[in-house]
Design a protein around this motif. Structure first.
Motif, PDB file in Angstrom:
ATOM      1  N   THR A  91       0.837  -1.200   0.000  1.00 53.47           N
ATOM      2  CA  THR A  91       0.000   0.000   0.000  1.00 53.47           C
ATOM      3  C   THR A  91       0.871   1.249   0.000  1.00 53.47           C
ATOM      4  O   THR A  91       1.560   1.525   0.987  1.00 53.47           O
ATOM      5  CB  THR A  91      -0.920   0.013   1.235  1.00 53.47           C
ATOM      6  OG1 THR A  91      -1.724  -1.170   1.219  1.00 53.47           O
ATOM      7  CG2 THR A  91      -1.819   1.238   1.248  1.00 53.47           C
ATOM      8  N   PRO A  92       0.863   2.009  -1.101  1.00 53.92           N
ATOM      9  CA  PRO A  92       1.682   3.224  -1.115  1.00 53.92           C
ATOM     10  C   PRO A  92       1.122   4.270  -0.148  1.00 53.92           C
ATOM     11  O   PRO A  92      -0.091   4.381   0.037  1.00 53.92           O
ATOM     12  CB  PRO A  92       1.600   3.712  -2.561  1.00 53.92           C
ATOM     13  CG  PRO A  92       0.395   3.060  -3.140  1.00 53.92           C
ATOM     14  CD  PRO A  92       0.157   1.809  -2.363  1.00 53.92           C
ATOM     15  N   GLU A  93       2.051   5.008   0.449  1.00 59.40           N
ATOM     16  CA  GLU A  93       1.672   6.103   1.341  1.00 59.40           C
ATOM     17  C   GLU A  93       1.705   7.404   0.542  1.00 59.40           C
ATOM     18  O   GLU A  93       2.642   7.665  -0.194  1.00 59.40           O
ATOM     19  CB  GLU A  93       2.621   6.184   2.523  1.00 59.40           C
ATOM     20  CG  GLU A  93       2.189   7.217   3.534  1.00 59.40           C
ATOM     21  CD  GLU A  93       3.043   7.249   4.787  1.00 59.40           C
ATOM     22  OE1 GLU A  93       2.978   8.250   5.499  1.00 59.40           O
ATOM     23  OE2 GLU A  93       3.783   6.268   5.035  1.00 59.40           O
ATOM     24  N   MET A  94       0.673   8.195   0.713  1.00 62.45           N
ATOM     25  CA  MET A  94       0.513   9.443  -0.012  1.00 62.45           C
ATOM     26  C   MET A  94       0.985  10.606   0.853  1.00 62.45           C
ATOM     27  O   MET A  94       0.744  10.637   2.058  1.00 62.45           O
ATOM     28  CB  MET A  94      -0.966   9.625  -0.359  1.00 62.45           C
ATOM     29  CG  MET A  94      -1.301  10.919  -1.068  1.00 62.45           C
ATOM     30  SD  MET A  94      -3.090  11.033  -1.377  1.00 62.45           S
ATOM     31  CE  MET A  94      -3.258   9.837  -2.709  1.00 62.45           C
ATOM     32  N   GLY A  95       1.633  11.566   0.207  1.00 61.99           N
ATOM     33  CA  GLY A  95       1.979  12.828   0.846  1.00 61.99           C
ATOM     34  C   GLY A  95       1.537  13.955  -0.061  1.00 61.99           C
ATOM     35  O   GLY A  95       1.681  13.864  -1.285  1.00 61.99           O
ATOM     36  N   MET A  96       0.964  15.006   0.514  1.00 60.34           N
ATOM     37  CA  MET A  96       0.461  16.096  -0.312  1.00 60.34           C
ATOM     38  C   MET A  96       0.638  17.417   0.412  1.00 60.34           C
ATOM     39  O   MET A  96       0.499  17.489   1.632  1.00 60.34           O
ATOM     40  CB  MET A  96      -1.018  15.889  -0.628  1.00 60.34           C
ATOM     41  CG  MET A  96      -1.580  16.967  -1.534  1.00 60.34           C
ATOM     42  SD  MET A  96      -3.267  16.664  -2.085  1.00 60.34           S
ATOM     43  CE  MET A  96      -4.180  16.980  -0.604  1.00 60.34           C
ATOM     44  N   ALA A  97       0.929  18.462  -0.343  1.00 54.81           N
ATOM     45  CA  ALA A  97       0.989  19.819   0.206  1.00 54.81           C
ATOM     46  C   ALA A  97       0.752  20.819  -0.918  1.00 54.81           C
ATOM     47  O   ALA A  97       1.059  20.553  -2.083  1.00 54.81           O
ATOM     48  CB  ALA A  97       2.339  20.081   0.861  1.00 54.81           C
ATOM     49  N   LEU A 129      -2.403   7.337   4.102  1.00 59.52           N
ATOM     50  CA  LEU A 129      -1.780   8.616   4.409  1.00 59.52           C
ATOM     51  C   LEU A 129      -1.847   8.839   5.907  1.00 59.52           C
ATOM     52  O   LEU A 129      -2.528   8.133   6.633  1.00 59.52           O
ATOM     53  CB  LEU A 129      -2.454   9.772   3.647  1.00 59.52           C
ATOM     54  CG  LEU A 129      -3.943  10.038   3.864  1.00 59.52           C
ATOM     55  CD1 LEU A 129      -4.210  10.835   5.134  1.00 59.52           C
ATOM     56  CD2 LEU A 129      -4.489  10.801   2.677  1.00 59.52           C
ATOM     57  N   SER A 130      -1.119   9.843   6.338  1.00 59.41           N
ATOM     58  CA  SER A 130      -1.094  10.237   7.734  1.00 59.41           C
ATOM     59  C   SER A 130      -1.416  11.719   7.792  1.00 59.41           C
ATOM     60  O   SER A 130      -0.903  12.495   6.985  1.00 59.41           O
ATOM     61  CB  SER A 130       0.303   9.972   8.305  1.00 59.41           C
ATOM     62  OG  SER A 130       0.414  10.480   9.601  1.00 59.41           O
ATOM     63  N   VAL A 131      -2.266  12.108   8.742  1.00 62.92           N
ATOM     64  CA  VAL A 131      -2.664  13.507   8.832  1.00 62.92           C
ATOM     65  C   VAL A 131      -2.929  13.875  10.286  1.00 62.92           C
ATOM     66  O   VAL A 131      -3.432  13.058  11.053  1.00 62.92           O
ATOM     67  CB  VAL A 131      -3.908  13.794   7.944  1.00 62.92           C
ATOM     68  CG1 VAL A 131      -5.116  12.989   8.395  1.00 62.92           C
ATOM     69  CG2 VAL A 131      -4.228  15.269   7.890  1.00 62.92           C
TER      70      VAL A 131
END
Length: 166
Positions: A91-97, A129-131
């Protein structure tokens, strides 16, 4: 009226990915800003260091003048280099900004749609993802089908199932 579009991450975008990693670090209103060098700590550098390895993909949001306004990345990890939103090695982890002055203009939606469409085309079953639970972006994630599945430290781990079981 300014128009925006997304394009795939390219090698020359890596310095911008470091900037976006820093921008993604959530602080509360009265908190002191984090030291920019924090992105080079082992806990965080794994999100950008060596970008372009097998399985890495992402997008950059740009305006009509070509200015980079935001990024979204997906990367695979294993139990030895797990990120904050790690679920499993498949499972790929997503990062966004998105840069501060471009927030609220729909760029997060554009980036998220492009990344999830690509993940589906690649046959990816789910994305995590982590938030921070106080980050307003959590509403965007929920809108795209991310569900809270746990906590890692003070962050919520969320998962979006892309190919639900029949």
């Amino acid at each position: 009226m300014t128009e925006y579009h997304v394009r795939p991450v390219e090698t020359e975008d890596v310095p911008f990915l470091w900037e976006m990693l820093y921008a993604s670090l959530h602080t509360q209103g009265d908190d002191e800003p984090l030291e920019p060098g924090i992105v080079h700590s082992p806990e965080l550098s794994k999100y950008v260091e060596g970008w372009g390895r097998a399985g890495d993909f992402g997008y950059i949001a740009v305006d009509t003048l070509g200015r980079k306004l935001g990024s979204i990345t997906l990367r695979l990890y294993d139990e030895h280099n797990a990120g904050y939103g790690y679920v499993n090695a498949a499972t790929p982890e997503m990062g966004m900004a998105v840069i501060e002055e471009a927030r609220g203009k729909g760029l997060g939606t554009l980036l998220m749609q492009a990344a999830l469409d690509e993940a589906r085309q690649r046959g990816t079953q789910a994305v995590s993802l982590s938030v921070d639970p106080n980050n307003a972006a959590i509403r965007l994630y929920r809108r795209f089908g991310f569900e809270e599945i746990g906590m890692c430290g003070t962050s919520v781990t969320m998962l979006c199932r892309l190919h639900p079981a029949l």
